[in-house]
Design an enzyme around this catalytic site. Structure first.
Site, PDB file in Angstrom:
ATOM      1  N   GLU A  49      11.269 -26.896 -23.044  1.00  0.00           N
ATOM      2  CA  GLU A  49      10.608 -26.712 -22.002  1.00  0.00           C
ATOM      3  C   GLU A  49       8.973 -26.556 -22.264  1.00  0.00           C
ATOM      4  OE1 GLU A  49      11.209 -22.510 -20.136  1.00  0.00           O
ATOM      5  OE2 GLU A  49      11.011 -23.526 -18.303  1.00  0.00           O
ATOM      6  N   GLU A  50       8.746 -25.657 -23.253  1.00  0.00           N
ATOM      7  CA  GLU A  50       7.265 -25.409 -23.587  1.00  0.00           C
ATOM      8  C   GLU A  50       6.563 -26.885 -23.835  1.00  0.00           C
ATOM      9  OE1 GLU A  50       9.911 -23.807 -25.144  1.00  0.00           O
ATOM     10  OE2 GLU A  50       9.296 -21.776 -25.017  1.00  0.00           O
TER      11      GLU A  50
ATOM     12  N   ASP B 261      14.799 -29.338 -17.151  1.00  0.00           N
ATOM     13  CA  ASP B 261      13.942 -28.496 -17.924  1.00  0.00           C
ATOM     14  C   ASP B 261      14.686 -27.458 -18.528  1.00  0.00           C
ATOM     15  OD1 ASP B 261      12.194 -26.388 -18.980  1.00  0.00           O
ATOM     16  OD2 ASP B 261      11.483 -25.739 -17.229  1.00  0.00           O
TER      17      ASP B 261
HETATM   18  N1  AR6 Z   1      14.591 -34.745 -24.606  1.00  0.00           N
HETATM   19  C1  AR6 Z   1      15.850 -34.637 -24.796  1.00  0.00           C
HETATM   20  N2  AR6 Z   1      16.588 -33.517 -25.463  1.00  0.00           N
HETATM   21  C2  AR6 Z   1      15.761 -32.783 -25.819  1.00  0.00           C
HETATM   22  C3  AR6 Z   1      14.341 -32.934 -26.019  1.00  0.00           C
HETATM   23  C4  AR6 Z   1      13.741 -33.777 -25.086  1.00  0.00           C
HETATM   24  N3  AR6 Z   1      12.590 -33.868 -24.961  1.00  0.00           N
HETATM   25  N4  AR6 Z   1      13.843 -31.691 -26.684  1.00  0.00           N
HETATM   26  C5  AR6 Z   1      14.923 -31.125 -26.927  1.00  0.00           C
HETATM   27  N5  AR6 Z   1      16.005 -31.825 -26.623  1.00  0.00           N
HETATM   28  P1  AR6 Z   1      16.026 -26.136 -26.451  1.00  0.00           P
HETATM   29  P2  AR6 Z   1      17.758 -24.016 -25.054  1.00  0.00           P
HETATM   30  C6  AR6 Z   1      17.350 -31.306 -27.159  1.00  0.00           C
HETATM   31  O1  AR6 Z   1      16.241 -25.419 -27.731  1.00  0.00           O
HETATM   32  O2  AR6 Z   1      18.602 -24.259 -25.888  1.00  0.00           O
HETATM   33  C7  AR6 Z   1      12.939 -22.443 -24.620  1.00  0.00           C
HETATM   34  O3  AR6 Z   1      12.042 -21.479 -25.197  1.00  0.00           O
HETATM   35  C8  AR6 Z   1      17.536 -30.816 -28.571  1.00  0.00           C
HETATM   36  O4  AR6 Z   1      18.757 -31.210 -29.146  1.00  0.00           O
HETATM   37  O5  AR6 Z   1      14.412 -26.309 -25.875  1.00  0.00           O
HETATM   38  O6  AR6 Z   1      18.236 -24.147 -23.530  1.00  0.00           O
HETATM   39  C9  AR6 Z   1      12.850 -21.981 -23.213  1.00  0.00           C
HETATM   40  O7  AR6 Z   1      11.827 -21.533 -22.501  1.00  0.00           O
HETATM   41  C10 AR6 Z   1      17.488 -29.378 -28.647  1.00  0.00           C
HETATM   42  O8  AR6 Z   1      17.922 -28.696 -29.552  1.00  0.00           O
HETATM   43  O9  AR6 Z   1      16.711 -25.502 -25.158  1.00  0.00           O
HETATM   44  C11 AR6 Z   1      14.185 -20.951 -23.398  1.00  0.00           C
HETATM   45  O10 AR6 Z   1      13.422 -19.639 -23.822  1.00  0.00           O
HETATM   46  C12 AR6 Z   1      18.346 -29.149 -27.514  1.00  0.00           C
HETATM   47  O11 AR6 Z   1      17.855 -30.112 -26.369  1.00  0.00           O
HETATM   48  C13 AR6 Z   1      14.922 -21.571 -24.588  1.00  0.00           C
HETATM   49  O12 AR6 Z   1      14.149 -22.442 -25.482  1.00  0.00           O
HETATM   50  C14 AR6 Z   1      18.105 -27.677 -26.754  1.00  0.00           C
HETATM   51  O13 AR6 Z   1      16.641 -27.524 -26.645  1.00  0.00           O
HETATM   52  C15 AR6 Z   1      15.954 -22.437 -24.117  1.00  0.00           C
HETATM   53  O14 AR6 Z   1      16.807 -22.924 -25.036  1.00  0.00           O
END
Ligand code: AR6
Length: 518
Positions: free
Chosen positions: A305-306, A287
């Site tokens: 995550e959401e 996650d």
């Molecule tokens: N499976 C594989 N890869 C994925 C998927 C999925 N289901 N969904 C997204 N990606 P991000 P962060 C890839 O932005 O930067 C939330 O609000 C996709 O390339 O969700 O760690 C949390 O609560 C995407 O750009 O994660 C935190 O506040 C990348 O994973 C914050 O976002 C990153 O996804 C975390 O941000």
């Protein structure tokens, strides 16, 4: 690349599946560090029964303040306090026929402070998003069951639920039915004191009143569909399984000394297609968390995550008792069920129907699903991520999320920290591979549509494996890169740097040839 080319490289996914040994990941055995809220052993054919059976109210700073606690008092007039639970019960003994009734009921036991806005998202849901007959179906058929479920908290939790606090390694196991009861209370916003901005500022929000106030965002309407479908499902047929929520804290002196790890990178499956929750299900699903677990799930966000929390609403329960995560901490949830399908991402996120989760169960009746929440660092200045302190922080965080359940299992991950949090996926993929190596786990990496990234990471991984580069050696290459990028105006990328340095080393070990010397 031909049209029959597979979207993945490395070892086949099947090779990584079926090796988790779920039973040994986190046994359900009551102990001072594992609170089990149902009777053991579970009896085949019967739903889990709440434990303990005797009432023992906990109204203190180390337990969740429960809605039914007699010590929860609410000012009904200037000098009169009433048990808040009585107000809740009386609010829902009246018939609730529309979202205005529901708003009024929720306001009747919530402080003026949490009523600053109206429930515009909720009103929109029942007046625009749903058809009139769907809305009336909800209030006549589903809502009464949500109330019934919520009121069962009295018998389902006779003693306290401890918080999972900073610095603790501790687990809580509850039945899926108990998770539903807690979520029904969250939906009705009955958890006391959780709307105060100061008192529980180190905890995520749990009451749904915030979500109901979230304006006219399309994705918020879709979130409400996810939760309504979840309640519809569990009210129609109460789930019978159990879930374990664990907080893991790694002591600073138990952290790996990254510079001296002599393991090489683990097995890798890397694909530009597929998602963590679909293709990666059955593995340890990462996650991409917020340090407040669940991030904006009960607010405006709808990214990785959401979305995971919306399709598996039982994960939202972690918000009730998980204090903000520290640098060497992670949350592991075993047994949460998926109820919803979805399409889109971010603003375009949409509920796309029911999802029947056919995952099998372990010997404690947990679905064999595992989610490990790790929060990456948000980099407003992206250069800072290459500093050795930043690299170590992410290595240790990933290690906290990967290193449980012994040397087995595989991690399903991807661009952790590289969306909203602005990290570099090439650096983060190496960091995750290094942490997985020390945790003894293989990695399935989903690049979320990016074929170039898949090929780049695969080539780097192959090179590092072929040269038997250890985690320690790689750590040294990365920290040298951090110094270089911050001390000079060098624009070189992290992968280019690694290839260059490896070439230099090869140059030294190789016998110089004539034209090399010239
Ligand atoms: N499976 C594989 N890869 C994925 C998927 C999925 N289901 N969904 C997204 N990606 P991000 P962060 C890839 O932005 O930067 C939330 O609000 C996709 O390339 O969700 O760690 C949390 O609560 C995407 O750009 O994660 C935190 O506040 C990348 O994973 C914050 O976002 C990153 O996804 C975390 O941000």
């Amino acid at each position: 690349s031909g049209i029959f080319e597979a979207p993945w490289c490395g070892v086949p996914l099947e090779e990584l599946k079926g090796k988790n040994g779920f039973d040994s990941l986190q046994p359900v055995r009551p102990s001072p560090t594992h609170i089990v809220c149902f009777k053991l052993p579970l009896i085949d054919g019967y739903r889990p029964e709440p434990f303990p059976e005797t009432f023992n109210d906990k109204w203190d700073t180390i337990h969740v303040r429960m809605p039914q606690s007699p010590q929860s008092l609410f000012p009904v007039s200037e000098n009169e306090l009433k048990p808040r639970w009585q107000l809740v019960k009386s609010a829902f003994s009246k018939s609730i026929k529309c979202s205005n009734d529901l708003e009024g009921a929720i306001f009747s036991y919530n402080s003026k402070n949490s009523q600053k806005w109206s429930f515009d998202a909720l009103h929109q849901f029942f007046s625009e998003t749903l058809a009139p007959e769907e809305s009336s179906y909800f209030f006549s058929n589903i809502f009464p069951d949500i109330v019934k479920l919520a009121l069962e908290v009295e018998t389902a939790f006779k003693s306290g639920i401890p918080f999972l606090k900073k610095g603790e390694s501790k687990s809580i196991s509850i039945s899926q039915e108990q998770a539903g009861i807690l979520l029904a209370n969250a939906f009705l916003s009955t958890f006391p004191r959780r709307n105060s901005p100061t008192q529980y500022s180190k905890y995520p929000t749990i009451n749904f009143n915030r979500l109901f106030q979230c304006g006219s965002l399309r994705s918020v309407q879709e979130k409400l569909k996810c939760f309504v479908n979840y309640f519809r499902r569990i009210c129609k047929k109460r789930p019978e399984g159990v879930i374990t929520y664990s907080r893991r804290h790694i002591n600073p002196n138990a952290l790996p000394i990254w510079s001296s790890i002599d393991k090489t990178l683990p097995k890798l499956h890397i694909s530009s297609e597929g998602t963590i929750e679909d293709e990666g299900s059955g593995l340890i699903e990462i996650d991409f968390a917020n340090k407040f677990i669940g991030g904006g799930v009960l607010g405006r966000g709808s990214v990785q995550e959401e979305i995971k929390f919306l399709i598996c609403p039982e994960l939202v329960v972690a918000r009730l008792f998980t204090e903000v995560l520290d640098d060497t901490e992670a949350v592991i949830v075993i047994g949460s069920e998926r109820f919803n399908s979805y399409e889109g991402y971010g603003e375009s996120f949409e509920w796309s129907g029911n999802f029947i989760d056919e995952t099998k169960r372990d010997r404690w009746r947990r679905l064999e699903t595992c989610v490990a929440a790790i929060d990456a660092t948000y980099f407003s200045d992206t250069k800072l991520q290459y500093n050795v302190e930043a690299i170590n922080r992410e290595l240790n965080k990933a290690y906290a999320g990967f290193s449980f359940g012994g040397n087995r299992g595989s991690i399903a991950t991807g661009n952790w920290g590289c969306g909203v949090f602005r990290g570099d996926p090439r650096l983060k993929s190496l960091i995750q591979l290094m942490a997985a190596a020390v945790a003894g786990k293989s990695v399935a990496y989903f690049t979320f549509g990016d074929a170039k990234l898949r090929d780049d990471i695969y080539k780097m991984w192959s090179t590092l494996r072929e040269t038997n580069t250890t985690v320690g050696a790689l750590w040294k290459l990365l920290s040298a890169y951090g110094r270089k990028i911050n001390d000079s105006n060098s624009q070189i990328s992290v992968f280019e740097h690694i290839y260059q340095e490896m070439d230099k080393v090869r140059g030294i070990t190789k016998q110089p040839e004539l034209n090399d010397v010239v």
